[in-house]
Design a protein around this motif. Structure first.
Motif, PDB file in Angstrom:
ATOM      1  N   GLY A   1       2.576  -3.929 -13.746  1.00  0.00           N
ATOM      2  CA  GLY A   1       2.469  -2.424 -14.373  1.00  0.00           C
ATOM      3  C   GLY A   1       1.370  -2.474 -15.513  1.00  0.00           C
ATOM      4  O   GLY A   1       0.179  -2.645 -15.130  1.00  0.00           O
ATOM      5  N   THR A   2       1.754  -1.618 -16.568  1.00  0.00           N
ATOM      6  CA  THR A   2       0.715  -1.549 -17.783  1.00  0.00           C
ATOM      7  C   THR A   2       1.282  -1.852 -19.120  1.00  0.00           C
ATOM      8  O   THR A   2       2.574  -2.059 -19.133  1.00  0.00           O
ATOM      9  N   VAL A   3       0.193  -2.231 -19.832  1.00  0.00           N
ATOM     10  CA  VAL A   3       0.653  -2.609 -21.216  1.00  0.00           C
ATOM     11  C   VAL A   3       0.062  -1.373 -22.261  1.00  0.00           C
ATOM     12  O   VAL A   3      -1.045  -0.696 -21.490  1.00  0.00           O
ATOM     13  N   GLY A   4       0.490  -0.872 -23.223  1.00  0.00           N
ATOM     14  CA  GLY A   4       0.014   0.015 -23.979  1.00  0.00           C
ATOM     15  C   GLY A   4      -1.002  -0.499 -25.259  1.00  0.00           C
ATOM     16  O   GLY A   4      -0.944  -1.698 -25.529  1.00  0.00           O
ATOM     17  N   SER A   5      -1.109   0.391 -26.229  1.00  0.00           N
ATOM     18  CA  SER A   5      -1.832   0.090 -27.229  1.00  0.00           C
ATOM     19  C   SER A   5      -1.042  -0.657 -28.263  1.00  0.00           C
ATOM     20  O   SER A   5      -1.679  -1.544 -28.959  1.00  0.00           O
ATOM     21  N   ASP A   6       0.238  -0.347 -28.449  1.00  0.00           N
ATOM     22  CA  ASP A   6       0.874  -1.300 -29.218  1.00  0.00           C
ATOM     23  C   ASP A   6       0.765  -2.883 -28.785  1.00  0.00           C
ATOM     24  O   ASP A   6       0.803  -3.965 -29.857  1.00  0.00           O
ATOM     25  N   ARG A   7       0.613  -3.072 -27.697  1.00  0.00           N
ATOM     26  CA  ARG A   7       0.658  -4.620 -27.139  1.00  0.00           C
ATOM     27  C   ARG A   7      -0.764  -5.183 -27.501  1.00  0.00           C
ATOM     28  O   ARG A   7      -0.717  -6.132 -27.927  1.00  0.00           O
ATOM     29  N   LEU A   8      -1.638  -4.379 -27.328  1.00  0.00           N
ATOM     30  CA  LEU A   8      -2.985  -4.666 -27.820  1.00  0.00           C
ATOM     31  C   LEU A   8      -2.850  -5.054 -29.167  1.00  0.00           C
ATOM     32  O   LEU A   8      -3.710  -6.024 -29.709  1.00  0.00           O
ATOM     33  N   LYS A   9      -2.516  -4.182 -30.215  1.00  0.00           N
ATOM     34  CA  LYS A   9      -2.686  -4.354 -31.623  1.00  0.00           C
ATOM     35  C   LYS A   9      -1.696  -5.538 -31.996  1.00  0.00           C
ATOM     36  O   LYS A   9      -2.165  -6.327 -32.994  1.00  0.00           O
ATOM     37  N   LEU A  10      -0.739  -5.888 -31.095  1.00  0.00           N
ATOM     38  CA  LEU A  10      -0.091  -7.217 -31.424  1.00  0.00           C
ATOM     39  C   LEU A  10      -1.074  -8.431 -30.953  1.00  0.00           C
ATOM     40  O   LEU A  10      -1.078  -9.561 -31.936  1.00  0.00           O
ATOM     41  N   GLN A  11      -1.775  -8.097 -30.200  1.00  0.00           N
ATOM     42  CA  GLN A  11      -3.035  -9.495 -29.680  1.00  0.00           C
ATOM     43  C   GLN A  11      -3.820  -9.589 -30.841  1.00  0.00           C
ATOM     44  O   GLN A  11      -4.352 -10.557 -31.318  1.00  0.00           O
ATOM     45  N   PHE A  12      -4.456  -8.178 -31.434  1.00  0.00           N
ATOM     46  CA  PHE A  12      -5.542  -8.354 -32.434  1.00  0.00           C
ATOM     47  C   PHE A  12      -4.754  -9.094 -33.741  1.00  0.00           C
ATOM     48  O   PHE A  12      -5.489  -9.997 -34.246  1.00  0.00           O
ATOM     49  N   ASP A  13      -3.612  -8.729 -34.053  1.00  0.00           N
ATOM     50  CA  ASP A  13      -2.935  -9.482 -35.113  1.00  0.00           C
ATOM     51  C   ASP A  13      -2.831 -11.091 -34.757  1.00  0.00           C
ATOM     52  O   ASP A  13      -2.974 -11.872 -35.662  1.00  0.00           O
ATOM     53  N   ARG A  14      -2.262 -11.282 -33.433  1.00  0.00           N
ATOM     54  CA  ARG A  14      -2.360 -12.867 -33.273  1.00  0.00           C
ATOM     55  C   ARG A  14      -3.553 -13.552 -33.332  1.00  0.00           C
ATOM     56  O   ARG A  14      -3.708 -14.813 -33.807  1.00  0.00           O
ATOM     57  N   ILE A  15      -4.708 -12.890 -32.917  1.00  0.00           N
ATOM     58  CA  ILE A  15      -5.916 -13.731 -33.136  1.00  0.00           C
ATOM     59  C   ILE A  15      -6.582 -13.524 -34.239  1.00  0.00           C
ATOM     60  O   ILE A  15      -7.606 -14.128 -34.715  1.00  0.00           O
ATOM     61  N   ASP A  16      -5.999 -12.611 -35.088  1.00  0.00           N
ATOM     62  CA  ASP A  16      -6.837 -11.959 -36.457  1.00  0.00           C
ATOM     63  C   ASP A  16      -8.023 -11.503 -36.148  1.00  0.00           C
ATOM     64  O   ASP A  16      -9.221 -11.947 -36.845  1.00  0.00           O
ATOM     65  N   TYR A  17      -8.086 -10.649 -35.227  1.00  0.00           N
ATOM     66  CA  TYR A  17      -9.481 -10.243 -35.066  1.00  0.00           C
ATOM     67  C   TYR A  17      -9.274  -8.663 -34.395  1.00  0.00           C
ATOM     68  O   TYR A  17      -8.449  -8.700 -33.405  1.00  0.00           O
TER      69      TYR A  17
END
Length: 257
Positions: free
Chosen positions: A113-129
Protein backbone atom coordinates in the motif's frame (compact mmCIF):
# COMPACT_ATOMS: atom_id res chain seq x y z
CA UNK A 1 36.38 5.56 -2.97
CA UNK A 2 33.93 2.70 -2.55
CA UNK A 3 31.12 2.37 -5.07
CA UNK A 4 27.94 0.37 -4.40
CA UNK A 5 25.83 -0.52 -7.42
CA UNK A 6 22.20 0.42 -6.75
CA UNK A 7 20.89 -0.59 -10.18
CA UNK A 8 18.66 -3.39 -11.41
CA UNK A 9 19.92 -4.91 -14.67
CA UNK A 10 18.01 -4.85 -17.94
CA UNK A 11 17.53 -8.60 -18.31
CA UNK A 12 15.53 -10.22 -21.11
CA UNK A 13 15.67 -13.50 -19.20
CA UNK A 14 13.33 -12.44 -16.38
CA UNK A 15 9.64 -11.61 -16.22
CA UNK A 16 8.63 -8.06 -17.15
CA UNK A 17 5.17 -6.52 -17.67
CA UNK A 18 6.55 -5.22 -20.98
CA UNK A 19 8.85 -8.03 -22.16
CA UNK A 20 12.36 -7.15 -23.27
CA UNK A 21 13.58 -8.30 -26.67
CA UNK A 22 17.36 -8.71 -26.78
CA UNK A 23 19.12 -10.18 -29.78
CA UNK A 24 22.85 -10.31 -30.38
CA UNK A 25 24.71 -10.10 -33.67
CA UNK A 26 27.86 -12.11 -33.02
CA UNK A 27 31.33 -10.82 -34.02
CA UNK A 28 31.32 -13.27 -36.96
CA UNK A 29 27.89 -12.07 -38.05
CA UNK A 30 29.10 -8.50 -37.58
CA UNK A 31 31.89 -9.11 -40.06
CA UNK A 32 29.45 -10.39 -42.67
CA UNK A 33 27.08 -7.51 -41.94
CA UNK A 34 29.84 -4.96 -42.48
CA UNK A 35 30.97 -6.61 -45.71
CA UNK A 36 27.41 -6.57 -47.05
CA UNK A 37 26.99 -2.92 -46.07
CA UNK A 38 30.25 -2.00 -47.85
CA UNK A 39 29.08 -3.77 -50.97
CA UNK A 40 25.51 -2.41 -51.13
CA UNK A 41 26.06 1.13 -49.82
CA UNK A 42 29.56 1.96 -50.98
CA UNK A 43 30.18 -0.45 -53.88
CA UNK A 44 33.24 -1.81 -52.09
CA UNK A 45 34.18 -5.47 -51.92
CA UNK A 46 35.67 -6.69 -48.66
CA UNK A 47 36.41 -10.25 -47.61
CA UNK A 48 35.77 -10.60 -43.84
CA UNK A 49 37.97 -13.70 -43.83
CA UNK A 50 41.02 -11.41 -43.63
CA UNK A 51 39.93 -10.25 -40.16
CA UNK A 52 41.35 -12.09 -37.10
CA UNK A 53 39.24 -15.20 -36.76
CA UNK A 54 36.91 -13.84 -39.43
CA UNK A 55 35.28 -11.69 -36.79
CA UNK A 56 34.59 -7.97 -36.49
CA UNK A 57 32.41 -6.62 -33.67
CA UNK A 58 29.23 -7.74 -31.95
CA UNK A 59 26.05 -5.66 -31.87
CA UNK A 60 23.17 -5.82 -29.38
CA UNK A 61 19.61 -5.01 -30.44
CA UNK A 62 17.09 -4.22 -27.70
CA UNK A 63 13.38 -3.49 -27.66
CA UNK A 64 12.24 -2.16 -24.29
CA UNK A 65 10.58 0.79 -22.57
CA UNK A 66 12.47 3.65 -20.96
CA UNK A 67 10.93 2.44 -17.67
CA UNK A 68 12.64 -0.95 -17.82
CA UNK A 69 15.29 -1.57 -15.17
CA UNK A 70 16.55 1.26 -12.98
CA UNK A 71 15.41 4.54 -14.50
CA UNK A 72 14.62 8.18 -13.73
CA UNK A 73 11.12 9.52 -14.38
CA UNK A 74 11.02 13.05 -15.82
CA UNK A 75 8.23 15.54 -15.07
CA UNK A 76 6.79 15.02 -18.56
CA UNK A 77 6.02 11.42 -17.55
CA UNK A 78 3.44 12.65 -15.03
CA UNK A 79 1.24 14.51 -17.53
CA UNK A 80 1.22 16.81 -20.55
CA UNK A 81 0.65 19.99 -18.51
CA UNK A 82 1.78 21.23 -15.10
CA UNK A 83 1.04 24.09 -12.73
CA UNK A 84 4.62 25.32 -13.07
CA UNK A 85 4.68 25.39 -16.89
CA UNK A 86 5.65 22.86 -19.54
CA UNK A 87 6.85 19.64 -17.88
CA UNK A 88 10.47 19.03 -18.82
CA UNK A 89 11.70 15.88 -20.58
CA UNK A 90 14.54 13.76 -19.27
CA UNK A 91 17.14 15.41 -21.51
CA UNK A 92 16.24 18.89 -20.22
CA UNK A 93 16.77 18.39 -16.49
CA UNK A 94 19.72 19.86 -14.55
CA UNK A 95 22.49 17.29 -14.18
CA UNK A 96 23.30 18.51 -10.68
CA UNK A 97 19.97 17.09 -9.46
CA UNK A 98 21.41 13.62 -9.98
CA UNK A 99 24.76 13.76 -8.18
CA UNK A 100 23.93 14.69 -4.61
CA UNK A 101 24.22 13.57 -0.98
CA UNK A 102 21.94 10.62 -0.33
CA UNK A 103 19.84 9.40 2.57
CA UNK A 104 18.12 6.01 2.74
CA UNK A 105 14.90 5.50 4.69
CA UNK A 106 13.95 1.95 5.68
CA UNK A 107 10.20 1.28 5.33
CA UNK A 108 10.61 -2.40 4.55
CA UNK A 109 8.29 -3.50 7.36
CA UNK A 110 5.33 -1.59 5.93
CA UNK A 111 2.51 -3.63 4.33
CA UNK A 112 1.51 -3.42 0.68
CA UNK A 113 0.00 0.00 0.00
CA UNK A 114 1.36 3.40 1.00
CA UNK A 115 3.01 5.13 3.93
CA UNK A 116 2.31 8.71 4.91
CA UNK A 117 4.29 11.67 6.19
CA UNK A 118 4.08 10.49 9.81
CA UNK A 119 5.97 7.33 8.93
CA UNK A 120 8.73 9.30 7.21
CA UNK A 121 9.03 11.63 10.20
CA UNK A 122 9.52 8.58 12.43
CA UNK A 123 12.36 7.51 10.16
CA UNK A 124 13.93 10.96 10.36
CA UNK A 125 13.87 10.69 14.14
CA UNK A 126 15.24 7.15 14.11
CA UNK A 127 18.29 8.08 12.02
CA UNK A 128 18.57 11.55 13.59
CA UNK A 129 18.62 13.23 10.19
CA UNK A 130 16.15 15.30 8.19
CA UNK A 131 16.75 15.51 4.42
CA UNK A 132 18.24 18.79 3.29
CA UNK A 133 17.45 20.68 0.07
CA UNK A 134 18.59 18.72 -3.00
CA UNK A 135 19.38 15.52 -1.03
CA UNK A 136 18.47 12.36 -2.96
CA UNK A 137 16.11 10.35 -0.74
CA UNK A 138 16.07 6.58 -1.32
CA UNK A 139 13.28 4.36 0.02
CA UNK A 140 14.23 0.85 1.02
CA UNK A 141 10.95 -1.05 0.75
CA UNK A 142 12.43 -4.54 0.48
CA UNK A 143 10.73 -5.09 -2.87
CA UNK A 144 14.05 -5.58 -4.69
CA UNK A 145 14.20 -9.17 -3.45
CA UNK A 146 11.22 -9.91 -5.75
CA UNK A 147 12.80 -8.35 -8.84
CA UNK A 148 12.34 -10.48 -11.96
CA UNK A 149 9.11 -12.07 -10.71
CA UNK A 150 5.44 -11.07 -11.16
CA UNK A 151 5.24 -10.34 -7.41
CA UNK A 152 7.65 -7.44 -7.90
CA UNK A 153 4.85 -5.57 -9.65
CA UNK A 154 2.13 -6.33 -7.10
CA UNK A 155 3.73 -6.58 -3.63
CA UNK A 156 5.36 -3.36 -2.51
CA UNK A 157 4.78 -0.13 -0.61
CA UNK A 158 4.80 3.40 -1.99
CA UNK A 159 4.22 6.96 -0.78
CA UNK A 160 0.92 8.73 -0.38
CA UNK A 161 0.51 12.41 -1.22
CA UNK A 162 1.38 13.64 2.26
CA UNK A 163 4.68 11.73 2.32
CA UNK A 164 5.67 12.98 -1.12
CA UNK A 165 4.73 16.55 -0.22
CA UNK A 166 6.83 16.35 2.94
CA UNK A 167 9.97 15.47 0.97
CA UNK A 168 9.32 18.15 -1.65
CA UNK A 169 8.69 20.74 1.07
CA UNK A 170 12.15 19.90 2.43
CA UNK A 171 13.66 20.77 -0.95
CA UNK A 172 14.15 17.21 -2.22
CA UNK A 173 13.97 17.00 -6.01
CA UNK A 174 14.86 13.35 -6.58
CA UNK A 175 13.11 10.53 -4.71
CA UNK A 176 14.14 6.92 -5.31
CA UNK A 177 12.66 3.53 -4.47
CA UNK A 178 13.69 -0.09 -4.83
CA UNK A 179 10.08 -0.89 -5.76
CA UNK A 180 8.43 -0.93 -9.16
CA UNK A 181 6.76 2.43 -8.51
CA UNK A 182 6.81 5.30 -6.03
CA UNK A 183 3.04 4.83 -5.80
CA UNK A 184 1.25 1.76 -4.47
CA UNK A 185 0.76 -1.26 -6.79
CA UNK A 186 -1.74 -0.62 -9.56
CA UNK A 187 -4.23 -3.22 -8.35
CA UNK A 188 -4.09 -1.95 -4.78
CA UNK A 189 -4.85 1.62 -5.90
CA UNK A 190 -7.75 0.58 -8.12
CA UNK A 191 -9.33 -1.59 -5.44
CA UNK A 192 -8.96 1.19 -2.86
CA UNK A 193 -10.59 3.66 -5.25
CA UNK A 194 -13.45 1.26 -5.98
CA UNK A 195 -14.02 0.77 -2.26
CA UNK A 196 -13.79 4.43 -1.23
CA UNK A 197 -14.57 6.46 -4.35
CA UNK A 198 -11.58 8.66 -3.49
CA UNK A 199 -9.67 9.59 -6.65
CA UNK A 200 -6.85 10.92 -4.47
CA UNK A 201 -5.60 7.36 -3.94
CA UNK A 202 -4.84 7.01 -7.66
CA UNK A 203 -1.14 7.66 -8.40
CA UNK A 204 -0.82 10.47 -5.82
CA UNK A 205 3.00 10.56 -5.92
CA UNK A 206 3.15 10.71 -9.70
CA UNK A 207 0.30 13.19 -10.08
CA UNK A 208 1.87 15.52 -7.51
CA UNK A 209 4.54 15.95 -10.18
CA UNK A 210 1.98 17.97 -12.13
CA UNK A 211 2.00 20.53 -9.31
CA UNK A 212 5.62 20.33 -8.12
CA UNK A 213 8.58 19.63 -10.40
CA UNK A 214 10.60 16.63 -9.27
CA UNK A 215 11.97 13.29 -10.45
CA UNK A 216 11.67 9.70 -9.28
CA UNK A 217 14.21 6.89 -9.49
CA UNK A 218 12.37 3.60 -9.70
CA UNK A 219 13.56 0.00 -9.51
CA UNK A 220 16.71 0.53 -7.44
CA UNK A 221 18.57 -2.41 -5.92
CA UNK A 222 20.89 -3.34 -3.05
CA UNK A 223 19.91 -0.46 -0.75
CA UNK A 224 20.54 -2.84 2.14
CA UNK A 225 24.24 -2.75 1.20
CA UNK A 226 24.53 0.87 2.31
CA UNK A 227 26.44 0.83 5.60
CA UNK A 228 24.61 3.83 7.07
CA UNK A 229 21.52 5.93 6.28
CA UNK A 230 23.70 8.91 5.31
CA UNK A 231 27.32 9.69 4.49
CA UNK A 232 27.26 8.77 0.80
CA UNK A 233 26.76 10.47 -2.54
CA UNK A 234 24.19 9.22 -5.04
CA UNK A 235 24.97 9.36 -8.75
CA UNK A 236 21.97 8.52 -10.93
CA UNK A 237 22.54 10.43 -14.15
CA UNK A 238 19.82 9.47 -16.66
CA UNK A 239 20.56 8.56 -20.25
CA UNK A 240 19.98 11.56 -22.52
CA UNK A 241 16.99 10.49 -24.61
CA UNK A 242 15.55 13.40 -26.55
CA UNK A 243 11.88 14.22 -25.75
CA UNK A 244 11.52 11.23 -23.40
CA UNK A 245 9.60 10.92 -20.16
CA UNK A 246 12.27 8.74 -18.58
CA UNK A 247 15.84 7.59 -19.01
CA UNK A 248 17.76 4.55 -17.82
CA UNK A 249 20.33 5.20 -15.10
CA UNK A 250 23.28 3.31 -13.62
CA UNK A 251 22.57 4.43 -10.07
CA UNK A 252 25.41 4.07 -7.58
CA UNK A 253 26.29 5.16 -4.07
CA UNK A 254 29.78 6.62 -3.65
CA UNK A 255 31.36 6.32 -0.20
CA UNK A 256 34.74 7.39 1.15
CA UNK A 257 37.24 4.54 1.10
Amino acid sequence: MRIIDLSTPVDAGVWEPNPIEHTVMSPAEGALHMAEAMRTKHDLEFDPAVLPGGELLSLDFLRLTSHTGTHVDAPSHYGSTAAYGRPRDIDELPLDWFVRPGVVLDISDAPVGTVGSDRLKLQFDRIDYTPRPMDVVLLRTGAARLSGTPAYFTDFVGLDRSATELLLDLGVRVIGTDAFSLDAPFGHMIRTYQRTGDTGVLWPAHFLGREREYCQIERLNQLEQLPAPTGFTVSCLPVKIRNAGAGWARAVAILPS
